[in-house]
Design a protein around this motif. Structure first.
Motif, PDB file in Angstrom:
ATOM      1  N   ARG A   1       0.811  -1.221   0.000  1.00 30.58           N
ATOM      2  CA  ARG A   1       0.000   0.000   0.000  1.00 30.58           C
ATOM      3  C   ARG A   1       0.845   1.272   0.000  1.00 30.58           C
ATOM      4  O   ARG A   1       0.309   2.367   0.062  1.00 30.58           O
ATOM      5  N   HIS A   2       2.145   1.143  -0.031  1.00 27.33           N
ATOM      6  CA  HIS A   2       3.029   2.305  -0.074  1.00 27.33           C
ATOM      7  C   HIS A   2       2.739   3.084  -1.354  1.00 27.33           C
ATOM      8  O   HIS A   2       2.391   2.513  -2.384  1.00 27.33           O
ATOM      9  N   TRP A   3       2.919   4.407  -1.318  1.00 28.51           N
ATOM     10  CA  TRP A   3       2.583   5.235  -2.485  1.00 28.51           C
ATOM     11  C   TRP A   3       3.373   4.834  -3.726  1.00 28.51           C
ATOM     12  O   TRP A   3       2.893   5.014  -4.845  1.00 28.51           O
TER      13      TRP A   3
ATOM     14  N   THR B   1       1.177   2.301  -5.342  1.00 31.12           N
ATOM     15  CA  THR B   1      -0.142   2.745  -5.795  1.00 31.12           C
ATOM     16  C   THR B   1      -0.073   3.847  -6.848  1.00 31.12           C
ATOM     17  O   THR B   1      -0.973   3.976  -7.666  1.00 31.12           O
TER      18      THR B   1
END
Length: 127
Positions: free
Chosen positions: A54-56, A59
């Motif tokens: 889920r780290h930027w 994403t």
């Protein structure tokens, strides 16, 4: 005779060299961050349960940003090296190889996590 450091124009590096060095360090750091995030997702007694990243970087950049930055590392090395044909062919090889792996990873994420998986790109943003 004049003593001291004498630097001729031939000794100076072109600006692209410094862009390559700086880019290499930035891409290296970003790849390290992506790998640390992936390592933090290991769960269970065997470390084999997997969670959705889920780290930027995962994403917003791609589903496999560590591959993206690996390709960039080679591209920046090609700039530092001077941009020879063999250096750029190595970049192309790494890009092709990691693109295949990233496409498989992207498909696996989609199959395993379904609607929760929202990365739009497998390796290169916009492509």
């Amino acid at each position: 005779p004049r003593m001291g450091l004498v630097v001729s124009r031939a000794d100076l590096r072109p600006p692209i060299f410094f862009i390559g060095v700086a880019g290499f360090f930035v891409a290296s750091l970003a790849q390290h961050v992506a790998h640390r995030h992936l390592a933090s997702l290991k769960r269970g007694t065997c470390g084999c349960e997997y969670q959705l990243p889920r780290h930027w970087l995962f994403t917003r950049v791609s589903s496999s940003p560590h591959y993206t930055f690996e390709v960039l590392l080679y591209a920046f090395l090609a700039l530092v090296e001077g941009g020879s044909l063999s250096a750029w062919l190595a970049v192309c090889f790494v890009a092709a190889n990691l693109t295949v792996t990233a496409l498989r990873t992207h498909a696996w994420y989609s199959a395993k996590f379904g609607a929760a998986f929202q990365a739009r790109w497998a390796i290169f943003p916009g492509l």
